[in-house]
Design a protein around this motif. Structure first.
Motif, PDB file in Angstrom:
ATOM      1  N   LEU A 133       0.821  -1.181  -0.467  1.00  0.00           N
ATOM      2  CA  LEU A 133       0.371  -0.069  -0.312  1.00  0.00           C
ATOM      3  C   LEU A 133       1.104   1.171   0.055  1.00  0.00           C
ATOM      4  O   LEU A 133       0.090   2.398  -0.983  1.00  0.00           O
ATOM      5  CB  LEU A 133      -1.101  -0.147   0.999  1.00  0.00           C
ATOM      6  CG  LEU A 133      -2.065  -0.695   0.538  1.00  0.00           C
ATOM      7  CD1 LEU A 133      -2.819  -0.855   2.743  1.00  0.00           C
ATOM      8  CD2 LEU A 133      -3.658  -0.860  -0.319  1.00  0.00           C
ATOM      9  N   LYS A 137       1.826   5.596  -3.440  1.00  0.00           N
ATOM     10  CA  LYS A 137       1.723   7.230  -2.894  1.00  0.00           C
ATOM     11  C   LYS A 137       2.067   7.360  -4.992  1.00  0.00           C
ATOM     12  O   LYS A 137       3.132   6.763  -5.572  1.00  0.00           O
ATOM     13  CB  LYS A 137       3.076   7.613  -2.612  1.00  0.00           C
ATOM     14  CG  LYS A 137       3.249   7.648  -1.123  1.00  0.00           C
ATOM     15  CD  LYS A 137       3.917   7.903  -0.409  1.00  0.00           C
ATOM     16  CE  LYS A 137       3.821   7.760   1.202  1.00  0.00           C
ATOM     17  NZ  LYS A 137       5.418   8.042   2.238  1.00  0.00           N
ATOM     18  N   LEU A 157      -5.653   2.407   3.005  1.00  0.00           N
ATOM     19  CA  LEU A 157      -4.461   3.904   3.248  1.00  0.00           C
ATOM     20  C   LEU A 157      -3.757   4.431   4.507  1.00  0.00           C
ATOM     21  O   LEU A 157      -2.530   4.709   4.925  1.00  0.00           O
ATOM     22  CB  LEU A 157      -4.832   5.415   1.983  1.00  0.00           C
ATOM     23  CG  LEU A 157      -5.027   4.581   0.205  1.00  0.00           C
ATOM     24  CD1 LEU A 157      -5.019   6.222   0.110  1.00  0.00           C
ATOM     25  CD2 LEU A 157      -3.573   4.773   0.441  1.00  0.00           C
ATOM     26  N   VAL A 162      -0.541   6.252   4.116  1.00  0.00           N
ATOM     27  CA  VAL A 162      -0.409   6.908   3.182  1.00  0.00           C
ATOM     28  C   VAL A 162      -1.353   7.836   3.417  1.00  0.00           C
ATOM     29  O   VAL A 162      -2.800   7.707   3.413  1.00  0.00           O
ATOM     30  CB  VAL A 162      -0.185   6.102   2.215  1.00  0.00           C
ATOM     31  CG1 VAL A 162      -0.633   7.162   0.802  1.00  0.00           C
ATOM     32  CG2 VAL A 162       0.677   4.870   2.012  1.00  0.00           C
ATOM     33  N   PHE A 164      -4.675  10.490   2.184  1.00  0.00           N
ATOM     34  CA  PHE A 164      -5.786  10.510   0.521  1.00  0.00           C
ATOM     35  C   PHE A 164      -4.985  11.015  -0.405  1.00  0.00           C
ATOM     36  O   PHE A 164      -5.217  10.721  -1.839  1.00  0.00           O
ATOM     37  CB  PHE A 164      -7.068  10.516   1.292  1.00  0.00           C
ATOM     38  CG  PHE A 164      -7.742   9.734   0.552  1.00  0.00           C
ATOM     39  CD1 PHE A 164      -7.481   8.514   0.101  1.00  0.00           C
ATOM     40  CD2 PHE A 164      -8.083  10.894  -0.478  1.00  0.00           C
ATOM     41  CE1 PHE A 164      -9.200   8.239  -1.404  1.00  0.00           C
ATOM     42  CE2 PHE A 164      -9.257  10.110  -1.488  1.00  0.00           C
ATOM     43  CZ  PHE A 164      -9.404   9.033  -1.487  1.00  0.00           C
ATOM     44  N   VAL A 167      -2.654   9.674  -2.845  1.00  0.00           N
ATOM     45  CA  VAL A 167      -2.506   8.944  -4.248  1.00  0.00           C
ATOM     46  C   VAL A 167      -3.563   9.234  -5.285  1.00  0.00           C
ATOM     47  O   VAL A 167      -4.065  10.888  -4.857  1.00  0.00           O
ATOM     48  CB  VAL A 167      -3.111   8.005  -4.239  1.00  0.00           C
ATOM     49  CG1 VAL A 167      -2.556   7.145  -3.003  1.00  0.00           C
ATOM     50  CG2 VAL A 167      -4.608   7.887  -3.164  1.00  0.00           C
TER      51      VAL A 167
END
Length: 322
Positions: A133, A137, A157, A162, A164, A167
């Motif tokens: 995951l 990015k 995510l 990560v 949001f 992405v």
């Protein structure tokens, strides 16, 4: 935002604030005698079993109405149809009713069903350099806006650390996402069965996360609010019939895939994969379920994915006498 749709998926989407103006439309359900009972369903799950077995038709045989089934490719357009009274009841994942409620949709939660669980995932092709995951990015991810897969993407995510906005979500219907995935116009795809199962049979993809890995959610049986008020007996009878369909499915696991294939036309090998990991059941909406759905709604609002905050409990239907 990157956009690959061949047709305007927004026609069936509730997340855009522009749709709020159309919500609040009064359903004709309460204003006339019921002659047809319209049920929305998707390409897998308990309603498909009920349709193949004609369990709801049998349960309503003495009501003098025609049961009509309306197929949708995803939950957001099904919720929109519920809102305007084009269908009376229907089944979706966790996110569509949240997007709908935030935009003022005329819907209620009538019952809960098990999560999509193992049958919903974020995945890439086996040759992709994306291994985790964290590697998403800067990547383009196909996902239906306002769908349960949208919630999976957000939650996965978040769990992986990560943001949001790191992405690029590419908002696509399952059909458009399948084409984009095949032609490598998206780097990853988040979707549910049977589309996930179809992708497994074609690509043997690398799965980065499944809903069962990161979420404790439910799917939902919904109703048009006016219809549920005017015809609570139809809603209650249908919920009981879906319970019978769940019992049939659990007792006839060897026949479930064929039943799904017969109704939807999805290849039998894909429906077999989907059926083998599907949990069947339908149950009342508890305080715990409401709390879980509220947490999802709060996450969406915090990220600016829905136009206003919602209180899930405001949209929970209670059968008369309960």
């Amino acid at each position: 935002m990157f956009n690959l749709t061949r047709r305007a998926f927004g026609v069936g989407l509730l997340a855009a604030a522009g749709f709020a103006a159309s919500f609040g439309t009064t359903s004709p359900a309460a204003a006339q005698d019921l002659k047809a009972f319209n049920i929305g369903y998707q390409k897998t799950g308990l309603p498909v079993i009920a349709r193949q077995q004609q369990i709801i038709e049998k349960a309503l045989a003495d009501k003098g109405v025609t049961v009509k089934w309306v197929e949708f490719t995803a939950g957001p357009p099904l919720v929109e149809a519920l809102n305007v009274g084009a269908i009376d009841v229907g089944w979706t994942g966790d996110a569509p009713p949240i997007f709908g409620q935030s935009a003022g949709a005329n819907i209620v939660y009538a019952a809960a069903l098990p999560s999509n669980g193992e049958g919903e995932a974020i995945f890439v092709k086996p040759a992709s350099p994306i291994q985790s995951l964290a590697d998403l990015k800067g990547k383009r991810i196909g996902v239906g806006k306002g769908t349960s897969a949208h919630n999976l993407l957000v939650a996965a995510l978040e769990k992986a650390g990560v943001a949001f906005d790191q992405v690029t979500p590419v908002h696509l219907s399952p059909a458009d996402a399948a084409a984009a995935f095949a032609s490598d116009q998206i780097d990853a795809w988040a979707v549910w069965d049977p589309f996930f199962a179809i992708a497994e049979t074609r690509y043997q993809p690398r799965v980065l996360a499944r809903s069962s890995d990161v979420l404790k959610v439910n799917t939902y049986f919904l109703a048009n609010k006016d219809f549920a008020k005017a015809h609570p007996d139809f809603v209650s009878t249908t919920i009981a019939a879906l319970g019978d369909a769940a019992k049939w499915a659990d007792q006839n696991r060897d026949k479930v895939a064929e039943a799904l294939h017969e109704v939807t036309g999805v290849p039998l090998d894909a429906q077999t994969i989907a059926a083998n990991r599907t949990k069947f059941g339908i149950f009342p909406i508890t305080d715990e379920i409401v709390a879980g759905q509220q947490a999802t709604a709060d996450r969406f609002f915090k990220l600016g994915l829905i136009p206003k905050a919602v209180r899930i409990s405001d949209a929970v239907w209670t059968a008369p006498g309960n």
